[in-house]
Write an enzyme that holds these catalytic residues in place. Structure first.
Site, short mmCIF file in Angstrom:
data_model
loop_
_atom_site.label_atom_id
_atom_site.label_comp_id
_atom_site.label_asym_id
_atom_site.label_seq_id
_atom_site.Cartn_x
_atom_site.Cartn_y
_atom_site.Cartn_z
N HIS A 46 19.14 52.64 67.66
CA HIS A 46 19.06 53.67 68.70
C HIS A 46 19.33 55.05 68.12
O HIS A 46 20.44 55.34 67.69
CB HIS A 46 20.11 53.31 69.76
CG HIS A 46 20.11 54.18 70.96
ND1 HIS A 46 21.15 55.00 71.30
CD2 HIS A 46 19.17 54.34 71.93
CE1 HIS A 46 20.89 55.62 72.42
NE2 HIS A 46 19.69 55.25 72.83
N GLU A 73 14.49 53.68 66.65
CA GLU A 73 14.23 54.16 68.01
C GLU A 73 14.23 55.68 68.04
O GLU A 73 15.07 56.30 67.38
CB GLU A 73 15.30 53.62 68.96
CG GLU A 73 14.97 53.74 70.43
CD GLU A 73 15.54 54.96 71.16
OE1 GLU A 73 15.15 55.18 72.32
OE2 GLU A 73 16.34 55.70 70.57
N ASP A 75 13.36 59.31 70.73
CA ASP A 75 12.95 59.94 71.98
C ASP A 75 11.99 61.05 71.61
O ASP A 75 12.33 61.94 70.82
CB ASP A 75 14.18 60.51 72.69
CG ASP A 75 15.23 59.44 72.91
OD1 ASP A 75 15.00 58.54 73.72
OD2 ASP A 75 16.27 59.49 72.22
N HIS A 88 16.89 63.53 71.72
CA HIS A 88 17.21 62.85 72.96
C HIS A 88 17.38 63.81 74.14
O HIS A 88 16.78 63.62 75.20
CB HIS A 88 18.49 62.01 72.82
CG HIS A 88 18.88 61.39 74.12
ND1 HIS A 88 19.76 61.97 75.01
CD2 HIS A 88 18.46 60.25 74.73
CE1 HIS A 88 19.88 61.22 76.08
NE2 HIS A 88 19.11 60.17 75.94
N GLU A 167 10.13 56.31 72.67
CA GLU A 167 10.25 56.60 74.10
C GLU A 167 9.61 57.93 74.44
O GLU A 167 9.91 58.95 73.81
CB GLU A 167 11.74 56.63 74.51
CG GLU A 167 11.89 56.98 75.99
CD GLU A 167 13.35 57.06 76.46
OE1 GLU A 167 14.27 56.68 75.71
OE2 GLU A 167 13.54 57.52 77.61
O1 G3P Z 1 15.47 54.00 74.99
C1 G3P Z 1 16.47 53.10 75.38
C2 G3P Z 1 17.64 53.92 75.61
O2 G3P Z 1 17.62 54.79 74.53
C3 G3P Z 1 17.51 54.68 76.88
O3 G3P Z 1 18.51 55.54 76.99
O4 G3P Z 1 19.07 57.85 77.28
O5 G3P Z 1 19.60 56.73 75.14
O6 G3P Z 1 17.27 57.31 75.69
P1 G3P Z 1 18.60 56.93 76.21
CA CA Z 2 15.77 56.37 74.11
#
Ligand code: G3P
Ligand code: CA
Length: 375
Positions: A46, A73, A75, A88, A167
């Protein structure tokens, strides 16, 4: 009585056969993951290895890659001049020195900055101040990364090639970002079929069919991602709130009297089973191969949310033929809880700990790998 017993036994045996036939007619989560080229259970780093290094920077992504995480992962956002980059938050305050470099624009959204402006920011020093026990001098001055740069990192270790788990963040702010993402992935060869000379069993995640997974909280964005990239696995992220899964209580955090958001989120429940099931059904109808539900953490904290990984929820999702990747979990006690509840993969800030939990080998300690990469 013998006659009734015989009838009951026959009925029972018939019911069992029907149940077995149904179970056999639908591939289990493991088979579904494998069919999509996704490891089971999956280790999704993440924002990179963001417990140990500043989130979404080269230090965090290289560490996650070298530890052996399945996915990096990120954003996705788009700069004022149209470049895709990883961040993020909506704005730059928490994770950069925007307040000192652009004081008059410090509250502006990140997408109001050109890439050249974003690249002037220090995206590492905040981590050293926030987490002095994990601070490293080399983190100071780390840069925000473009998607191209994250791809370079994913491809950069000949011994382990993780996939990308991308994402679309607040996609309503970025009309057409799904198309931009497709164009970039295509240019970089990340939408090509596996096409490798390697045997299937030798393929890294980042070389196989599941090399990219797309994720979003937004059903419109999911629909557009599916239109642009029908062959790429997609996950609909789940959240409880008005506009997402309908909550049982309409009371907002500000009115709740709860001392922090994690306590508030931990009490959130879907209005009823149907409210949860509706989002799973929509995920499937819009082309997702799974859902990404939030989890409540034992020790709460900033990334503890509503418990959407209850066993019945995971069972329902599996019954629809979908996978479950839960976010964002960092401790053994919670790895065990969510795995026991039936999830198929975990978003974690601590890829090192999750790999250990799954008894998967890593090629070095966090400190060794950071040092090897010059941090
Ligand atoms: O993408 C999964 C998780 O990352 C969603 O929450 O706010 O950390 O992007 P966030
Ligand atoms: Ca995310």
């Amino acid at each position: 009585m013998p006659v009734n017993f015989t009838h009951s036994a026959l009925l029972l045996s018939l019911m069992l056969s029907v149940g077995q036939a149904q179970a056999l007619s639908q591939p289990g989560p493991n088979a579904l993951a494998t069919a999509n080229g996704i490891p089971h259970p999956a280790v999704i780093a993440h924002r990179g290895a963001s417990f140990d290094a500043p989130e979404s920077t080269a230090a965090a992504y290289k560490l996650a890659r070298d530890l052996g995480a399945d996915y990096l992962e990120l954003d996705l956002q788009r700069s004022k001049d149209g470049v895709l980059f990883a961040l993020h938050d909506d704005n730059l305050q928490r994770t950069t020195d925007v307040a000192s470099k652009f004081p008059e624009r410090k509250d502006s959204p990140a997408n109001a900055f050109t890439l050249a402006e974003l690249k002037t920011l220090d995206a590492g020093s905040w981590f050293n101040s926030a987490y002095p026990d994990r601070a490293r001098p080399a983190y100071a001055g780390l840069k925000i990364l473009t998607l191209d740069e994250v791809i370079d990192i994913a491809q950069g270790n000949p011994l382990h090639k993780p996939g990308l788990y991308i994402e679309t963040k607040e996609p309503q702010q970025f009309p057409g970002i799904e198309r931009d993402l497709k164009d970039k992935l295509q240019d970089r060869g990340w939408l090509s079929p596996a096409g490798s000379k390697l045997a299937k069993s030798e393929l890294s995640v980042g070389q196989g069919k599941g090399k990219v997974v797309l994720q979003t909280f937004d059903k419109n964005s999911l629909q557009m991602l599916h239109k642009e990239m029908p062959q790429v696995p997609k996950i609909l992220l789940l959240w409880i709130a008005e506009g997402s899964i309908e909550p049982k209580s309409k009371v907002k955090f500000a009115e709740s009297g709860d001392k922090d958001k994690a306590t508030f989120y931990a009490r959130q429940q879907p209005k009823d089973n149907a409210a949860f099931e509706q989002w799973v059904n929509d995920a499937k109808a819009l082309g997702a191969i799974g859902t990404g539900p939030s989890a409540t953490l034992t020790h709460l904290g900033d990334q503890s949310y509503a418990n959407l990984v209850q066993p019945w929820m995971n069972q329902y999702t599996h019954d629809q033929g979908l996978l479950v990747h839960a976010y964002t979990i960092d401790e053994n006690v919670d790895f065990k809880k969510v795995m026991d509840a039936g999830v198929d993969g975990i978003f974690t800030n601590r890829a090192s700990e999750l790999l250990k939990y799954y008894q998967r080998p890593t090629t070095g300690s966090v400190a060794q790998l950071l040092e090897r990469n010059g941090y």
